[in-house]
Write a protein that holds these residues in place. Structure first.
Motif, PDB file in Angstrom:
ATOM      1  N   ARG A  88      11.945  -1.058 -27.755  1.00 50.83           N
ATOM      2  CA  ARG A  88      11.588  -1.078 -29.177  1.00 50.83           C
ATOM      3  C   ARG A  88      10.079  -1.251 -29.362  1.00 50.83           C
ATOM      4  O   ARG A  88       9.451  -0.528 -30.137  1.00 50.83           O
ATOM      5  CB  ARG A  88      12.338  -2.205 -29.874  1.00 50.83           C
ATOM      6  CG  ARG A  88      12.102  -2.298 -31.370  1.00 50.83           C
ATOM      7  CD  ARG A  88      12.915  -3.428 -32.001  1.00 50.83           C
ATOM      8  NE  ARG A  88      12.851  -4.686 -31.271  1.00 50.83           N
ATOM      9  CZ  ARG A  88      11.820  -5.532 -31.297  1.00 50.83           C
ATOM     10  NH1 ARG A  88      10.745  -5.248 -31.987  1.00 50.83           N
ATOM     11  NH2 ARG A  88      11.857  -6.664 -30.621  1.00 50.83           N
ATOM     12  N   LEU A  89       9.484  -2.182 -28.611  1.00 53.45           N
ATOM     13  CA  LEU A  89       8.059  -2.481 -28.756  1.00 53.45           C
ATOM     14  C   LEU A  89       7.151  -1.334 -28.299  1.00 53.45           C
ATOM     15  O   LEU A  89       6.066  -1.134 -28.857  1.00 53.45           O
ATOM     16  CB  LEU A  89       7.711  -3.750 -27.983  1.00 53.45           C
ATOM     17  CG  LEU A  89       8.288  -5.050 -28.544  1.00 53.45           C
ATOM     18  CD1 LEU A  89       8.151  -6.174 -27.534  1.00 53.45           C
ATOM     19  CD2 LEU A  89       7.607  -5.401 -29.856  1.00 53.45           C
ATOM     20  N   THR A  90       7.583  -0.607 -27.292  1.00 56.28           N
ATOM     21  CA  THR A  90       6.765   0.471 -26.738  1.00 56.28           C
ATOM     22  C   THR A  90       7.162   1.845 -27.268  1.00 56.28           C
ATOM     23  O   THR A  90       6.490   2.829 -26.957  1.00 56.28           O
ATOM     24  CB  THR A  90       6.853   0.500 -25.202  1.00 56.28           C
ATOM     25  OG1 THR A  90       8.221   0.689 -24.822  1.00 56.28           O
ATOM     26  CG2 THR A  90       6.302  -0.773 -24.589  1.00 56.28           C
ATOM     27  N   GLN A 105       6.444 -11.859 -20.260  1.00 57.24           N
ATOM     28  CA  GLN A 105       6.649 -12.638 -21.485  1.00 57.24           C
ATOM     29  C   GLN A 105       8.130 -12.906 -21.758  1.00 57.24           C
ATOM     30  O   GLN A 105       8.468 -13.590 -22.719  1.00 57.24           O
ATOM     31  CB  GLN A 105       6.036 -11.903 -22.679  1.00 57.24           C
ATOM     32  CG  GLN A 105       4.533 -11.815 -22.619  1.00 57.24           C
ATOM     33  CD  GLN A 105       3.967 -10.876 -23.667  1.00 57.24           C
ATOM     34  OE1 GLN A 105       4.619 -10.551 -24.661  1.00 57.24           O
ATOM     35  NE2 GLN A 105       2.749 -10.420 -23.449  1.00 57.24           N
ATOM     36  N   LEU A 129       5.064  -7.343 -20.744  1.00 59.85           N
ATOM     37  CA  LEU A 129       6.210  -7.684 -21.591  1.00 59.85           C
ATOM     38  C   LEU A 129       7.315  -8.354 -20.784  1.00 59.85           C
ATOM     39  O   LEU A 129       7.968  -9.287 -21.266  1.00 59.85           O
ATOM     40  CB  LEU A 129       6.715  -6.432 -22.308  1.00 59.85           C
ATOM     41  CG  LEU A 129       5.739  -5.869 -23.359  1.00 59.85           C
ATOM     42  CD1 LEU A 129       6.183  -4.484 -23.819  1.00 59.85           C
ATOM     43  CD2 LEU A 129       5.597  -6.820 -24.531  1.00 59.85           C
ATOM     44  N   VAL A 130       7.529  -7.903 -19.560  1.00 62.77           N
ATOM     45  CA  VAL A 130       8.503  -8.564 -18.679  1.00 62.77           C
ATOM     46  C   VAL A 130       8.056  -9.998 -18.411  1.00 62.77           C
ATOM     47  O   VAL A 130       8.866 -10.932 -18.467  1.00 62.77           O
ATOM     48  CB  VAL A 130       8.677  -7.787 -17.350  1.00 62.77           C
ATOM     49  CG1 VAL A 130       9.440  -8.610 -16.320  1.00 62.77           C
ATOM     50  CG2 VAL A 130       9.372  -6.458 -17.590  1.00 62.77           C
ATOM     51  N   HIS A 189      10.649 -10.485 -22.160  1.00 66.55           N
ATOM     52  CA  HIS A 189      11.355  -9.487 -22.971  1.00 66.55           C
ATOM     53  C   HIS A 189      12.389  -8.726 -22.145  1.00 66.55           C
ATOM     54  O   HIS A 189      12.154  -8.383 -20.991  1.00 66.55           O
ATOM     55  CB  HIS A 189      10.372  -8.491 -23.573  1.00 66.55           C
ATOM     56  CG  HIS A 189       9.491  -9.072 -24.618  1.00 66.55           C
ATOM     57  ND1 HIS A 189       9.920  -9.341 -25.900  1.00 66.55           N
ATOM     58  CD2 HIS A 189       8.192  -9.462 -24.570  1.00 66.55           C
ATOM     59  CE1 HIS A 189       8.931  -9.855 -26.589  1.00 66.55           C
ATOM     60  NE2 HIS A 189       7.866  -9.946 -25.803  1.00 66.55           N
ATOM     61  N   ALA A 190      13.515  -8.446 -22.763  1.00 68.14           N
ATOM     62  CA  ALA A 190      14.576  -7.637 -22.164  1.00 68.14           C
ATOM     63  C   ALA A 190      14.236  -6.156 -22.335  1.00 68.14           C
ATOM     64  O   ALA A 190      13.359  -5.795 -23.126  1.00 68.14           O
ATOM     65  CB  ALA A 190      15.908  -7.939 -22.847  1.00 68.14           C
ATOM     66  N   THR A 191      14.951  -5.309 -21.620  1.00 65.23           N
ATOM     67  CA  THR A 191      14.706  -3.866 -21.692  1.00 65.23           C
ATOM     68  C   THR A 191      14.786  -3.352 -23.122  1.00 65.23           C
ATOM     69  O   THR A 191      13.936  -2.558 -23.543  1.00 65.23           O
ATOM     70  CB  THR A 191      15.697  -3.111 -20.785  1.00 65.23           C
ATOM     71  OG1 THR A 191      15.493  -3.522 -19.437  1.00 65.23           O
ATOM     72  CG2 THR A 191      15.510  -1.603 -20.889  1.00 65.23           C
ATOM     73  N   ARG A 220      13.258  -8.149 -11.623  1.00 66.06           N
ATOM     74  CA  ARG A 220      12.331  -8.769 -12.582  1.00 66.06           C
ATOM     75  C   ARG A 220      11.982 -10.187 -12.143  1.00 66.06           C
ATOM     76  O   ARG A 220      10.840 -10.604 -12.256  1.00 66.06           O
ATOM     77  CB  ARG A 220      12.963  -8.823 -13.970  1.00 66.06           C
ATOM     78  CG  ARG A 220      13.092  -7.492 -14.626  1.00 66.06           C
ATOM     79  CD  ARG A 220      13.909  -7.639 -15.904  1.00 66.06           C
ATOM     80  NE  ARG A 220      14.178  -6.349 -16.465  1.00 66.06           N
ATOM     81  CZ  ARG A 220      13.774  -5.959 -17.668  1.00 66.06           C
ATOM     82  NH1 ARG A 220      13.119  -6.788 -18.439  1.00 66.06           N
ATOM     83  NH2 ARG A 220      14.040  -4.761 -18.107  1.00 66.06           N
ATOM     84  N   ASP A 244      14.188  -4.900 -25.915  1.00 62.24           N
ATOM     85  CA  ASP A 244      12.992  -5.333 -26.644  1.00 62.24           C
ATOM     86  C   ASP A 244      11.783  -4.489 -26.246  1.00 62.24           C
ATOM     87  O   ASP A 244      11.004  -4.065 -27.097  1.00 62.24           O
ATOM     88  CB  ASP A 244      12.665  -6.804 -26.349  1.00 62.24           C
ATOM     89  CG  ASP A 244      13.727  -7.759 -26.824  1.00 62.24           C
ATOM     90  OD1 ASP A 244      14.428  -7.435 -27.803  1.00 62.24           O
ATOM     91  OD2 ASP A 244      13.855  -8.834 -26.214  1.00 62.24           O
ATOM     92  N   ILE A 245      11.623  -4.285 -24.941  1.00 64.29           N
ATOM     93  CA  ILE A 245      10.491  -3.489 -24.441  1.00 64.29           C
ATOM     94  C   ILE A 245      10.588  -2.066 -24.970  1.00 64.29           C
ATOM     95  O   ILE A 245       9.581  -1.480 -25.390  1.00 64.29           O
ATOM     96  CB  ILE A 245      10.442  -3.518 -22.901  1.00 64.29           C
ATOM     97  CG1 ILE A 245      10.172  -4.947 -22.411  1.00 64.29           C
ATOM     98  CG2 ILE A 245       9.376  -2.560 -22.379  1.00 64.29           C
ATOM     99  CD1 ILE A 245      10.341  -5.142 -20.913  1.00 64.29           C
TER     100      ILE A 245
END
Length: 79
Positions: free
Chosen positions: A29-31, A20, A17-18, A22-24, A54, A26-27
């Motif tokens: 929320r997604l995980t 791709q 995800l990083v 994605h910010a913390t 990162r 976003d990660i």
């Protein structure tokens, strides 16, 4: 990539995800992990890959895993 660095499945997921972009938040929320837990996983990833940020993670993984393939493809195309 993940096996080469000894990352857990969750660390590999967060790393992807990083990569791709994605910010913390976003990660998180997604995980379905707290932002704190995401940061803890990233700290572990940084330790295992020998980086401190990162930006360094993305650059290091690209250099270690993509560049050799690009060079191999270019060499193969020359023959």
């Amino acid at each position: 990539m993940t096996a080469a660095h000894g990352l857990t499945a969750r660390e590999a997921e967060i790393t992807a995800l990083v990569l791709q972009g994605h910010a913390t938040a976003d990660i998180s929320r997604l995980t379905r992990l707290s932002p704190y837990t995401v940061q803890e996983h990233l700290t572990s990833v940084f330790d295992k890959t020998g980086v401190r940020s990162r930006r360094d993670l993305v650059a290091t993984l690209f250099a270690r895993h993509s560049t050799p393939r690009v060079l191999d493809d270019a060499t193969a195309a020359d023959h």
